[in-house]
Design a protein around this motif. Structure first.
Motif, PDB file in Angstrom:
ATOM      1  N   UNK A 423     -18.479 -86.030 -48.147  1.00 31.19           N
ATOM      2  CA  UNK A 423     -17.333 -85.452 -48.863  1.00 31.19           C
ATOM      3  C   UNK A 423     -16.149 -86.410 -48.787  1.00 31.19           C
ATOM      4  N   UNK A 424     -15.922 -86.969 -47.617  1.00 31.49           N
ATOM      5  CA  UNK A 424     -14.834 -87.932 -47.410  1.00 31.49           C
ATOM      6  C   UNK A 424     -15.019 -89.155 -48.314  1.00 31.49           C
ATOM      7  N   UNK A 425     -16.234 -89.696 -48.352  1.00 34.58           N
ATOM      8  CA  UNK A 425     -16.507 -90.886 -49.165  1.00 34.58           C
ATOM      9  C   UNK A 425     -16.273 -90.622 -50.658  1.00 34.58           C
ATOM     10  N   UNK A 426     -16.718 -89.478 -51.135  1.00 38.94           N
ATOM     11  CA  UNK A 426     -16.556 -89.135 -52.548  1.00 38.94           C
ATOM     12  C   UNK A 426     -15.079 -88.964 -52.921  1.00 38.94           C
ATOM     13  N   UNK A 427     -14.288 -88.437 -51.988  1.00 39.67           N
ATOM     14  CA  UNK A 427     -12.855 -88.237 -52.254  1.00 39.67           C
ATOM     15  C   UNK A 427     -12.085 -89.558 -52.184  1.00 39.67           C
ATOM     16  N   UNK A 428     -12.542 -90.450 -51.343  1.00 40.34           N
ATOM     17  CA  UNK A 428     -11.827 -91.724 -51.209  1.00 40.34           C
ATOM     18  C   UNK A 428     -12.183 -92.705 -52.336  1.00 40.34           C
ATOM     19  N   UNK A 429     -13.226 -92.376 -53.106  1.00 47.31           N
ATOM     20  CA  UNK A 429     -13.564 -93.181 -54.284  1.00 47.31           C
ATOM     21  C   UNK A 429     -13.745 -92.230 -55.471  1.00 47.31           C
ATOM     22  N   UNK A 430     -12.653 -91.629 -55.948  1.00 44.73           N
ATOM     23  CA  UNK A 430     -12.755 -90.529 -56.910  1.00 44.73           C
ATOM     24  C   UNK A 430     -13.033 -90.955 -58.351  1.00 44.73           C
TER      25      UNK A 430
END
Length: 437
Positions: A423-430
């Protein structure tokens, strides 16, 4: 005469509380008209009449708890509104007044007869009692002065405990007995008053007692049940929202022009959760008996705070909606929740939940599972913090703590941590997330 009953509401709802009557006795209604508003565990619903006619009786009052199948009102299909019922009431009132007068006359007559009988019956009893008292007094060894004092104070000599070793009652013994009896009488009311006061007051200072709404009672019950039944754990991480905020700033004007809604944070988090659930399907499951039910759909519950408590309306098929569709659905459900217009279908089901305590300023929390779901993501306040970058430089970044509570009966710690990292990775590369969405 027809009966208005509480109908089947939904599979999980079997009872409710009458919030407000929309009709009154004597009102004429048509078939399908709403007659009462019912407060249930989830939403307020209107109960409609299956018949046309005049309300002749309200069986359950506002605030009463009722169950499916309970009769709450009665209706006359051939009745006339208000006028007839009013005249009938007046007639019944007059009849009841006449009946009461007759009853009073009969009661007085009976009372007089009873008095005569009692007087006749009591005279021999009084004689017997007098004789028995004299006998008991005569058996007691007492000085003449003690007997005289006992008569003055109306004390039974047989109840006096003499201090004389030979058992002779003296005047001072009678005085002591009289004093003890008066103290006992005066102490009894005081004790009763003291007991009454202690039953009334549980606090030394003023308090106000407010009955919990049915929804609040249900929330309290279910939250406790979840903590008893699930092996609940929480894992934490933090996410850098620099790119999300940059993307929102770049696209917000065009997004509103094209879709008619704002590009908020919730669509990013919803899409990130859906992406992570696809990779870690056990967080999109539930336990039923001895089986795991792996859900192949993504109905995401979004927790909304209302005056009556927390509700969780569901965004259906979030994986099939674009960002605008998610934002639009969240906006519609949020408005319906605040206006108390949510339907049961808006709240049923759901495979995973997102709750945002950050709107109230929360920095960190451990959200409680929304049973029977096994995962819930907690969002928090965005704070600018000094962060060490990969090249060891220090930059001020908008950071948010994330919390994932999960049911350890299904989900292992490793899988929960990896889900949250994804979830963190997807939000940091939106950007990819936006394109894929």
């Amino acid at each position: 005469m027809k009966e208005i009953k509480i109908p089947e509401l939904a599979e999980s709802i079997t009872e409710g509380t009458i919030a407000e009557w929309l009709v009154k006795k004597g009102d004429k209604i048509e078939k399908g008209d709403p007659v009462v508003e019912l407060e249930t565990d989830k939403v307020n619903v209107e109960v409609n009449s299956d018949y046309a006619g005049v309300i002749t009786e309200i069986v359950s009052e506002e605030g009463d708890d009722v169950e499916v199948g309970d009769i709450i009102a009665k209706l006359d299909e051939n009745g006339e509104a208000s006028g007839d019922s009013a005249s009938e009431e007046e007639t019944s009132k007059e009849e009841s007044k006449e009946d009461k007068k007759e009853d009073k006359k009969e009661d007085k007559k009976e009372d007089k007869e009873e008095e005569i009988i009692e007087d006749k019956d009591e005279s021999p009893k009084k004689e017997e009692k007098k004789e028995s008292n004299e006998t008991s007094k005569g058996d007691v060894i007492a000085s003449p002065a003690a007997r005289k004092r006992a008569r003055e104070l109306n004390i039974d000599l047989s109840s006096v405990n003499p201090r004389d070793p030979l058992g002779r009652v003296r005047p001072e013994d009678v005085e002591a007995a009289a004093k003890g009896e008066s103290e006992e009488k005066s102490s009894k009311p005081a004790k009763k008053e003291e007991k009454k006061e202690s039953a009334k007051t549980e606090f030394d200072k003023p308090v106000e007692r407010v009955k919990m709404s049915r929804r609040r009672q249900t929330i309290a019950k279910r939250l406790v049940e979840v903590q008893h039944e699930a092996a609940m754990l929480t894992t934490f991480n933090e996410v850098d929202l620099t790119n999300v905020m940059k993307l929102r700033s770049e696209r917000k004007e065009k997004f509103i022009e094209k879709h008619g809604v704002k590009l908020g944070f919730m669509s990013f988090f919803t899409k990130a959760v859906v992406g992570a659930l696809k990779e870690f399907p056990l967080l999109n499951a539930e336990i039923q008996g001895k089986e795991l039910v792996l859900k192949k759909f993504y109905d995401i519950g979004i927790a909304v705070s209302t005056d009556d408590g927390l509700v969780v309306p569901v965004v259906r098929d979030a994986d099939r909606l674009d960002f605008a569709g998610v934002e639009r659905e969240i906006g519609n459900l949020g408005k319906k929740a605040r206006d108390n217009n949510l339907a049961l279908d808006d709240l049923s089901g759901g495979s995973f939940t997102i709750t945002n305590g950050g709107t109230f300023g929360s920095m960190l929390s451990t959200p409680i599972l929304n049973a029977p779901q096994v995962g819930i993501l907690g969002m928090h306040n965005i704070q600018k913090r000094a962060m060490v970058m990969p090249d060891d430089s220090i930059e001020v970044r908008p950071m948010m703590y994330l919390a994932l509570s999960y049911d350890h009966r299904i989900v292992d710690g490793k899988e929960a941590v990896q889900f949250l990292v994804r979830v963190k990775q997807l939000l940091e590369d939106p950007y990819d997330l936006l394109l894929e969405g």
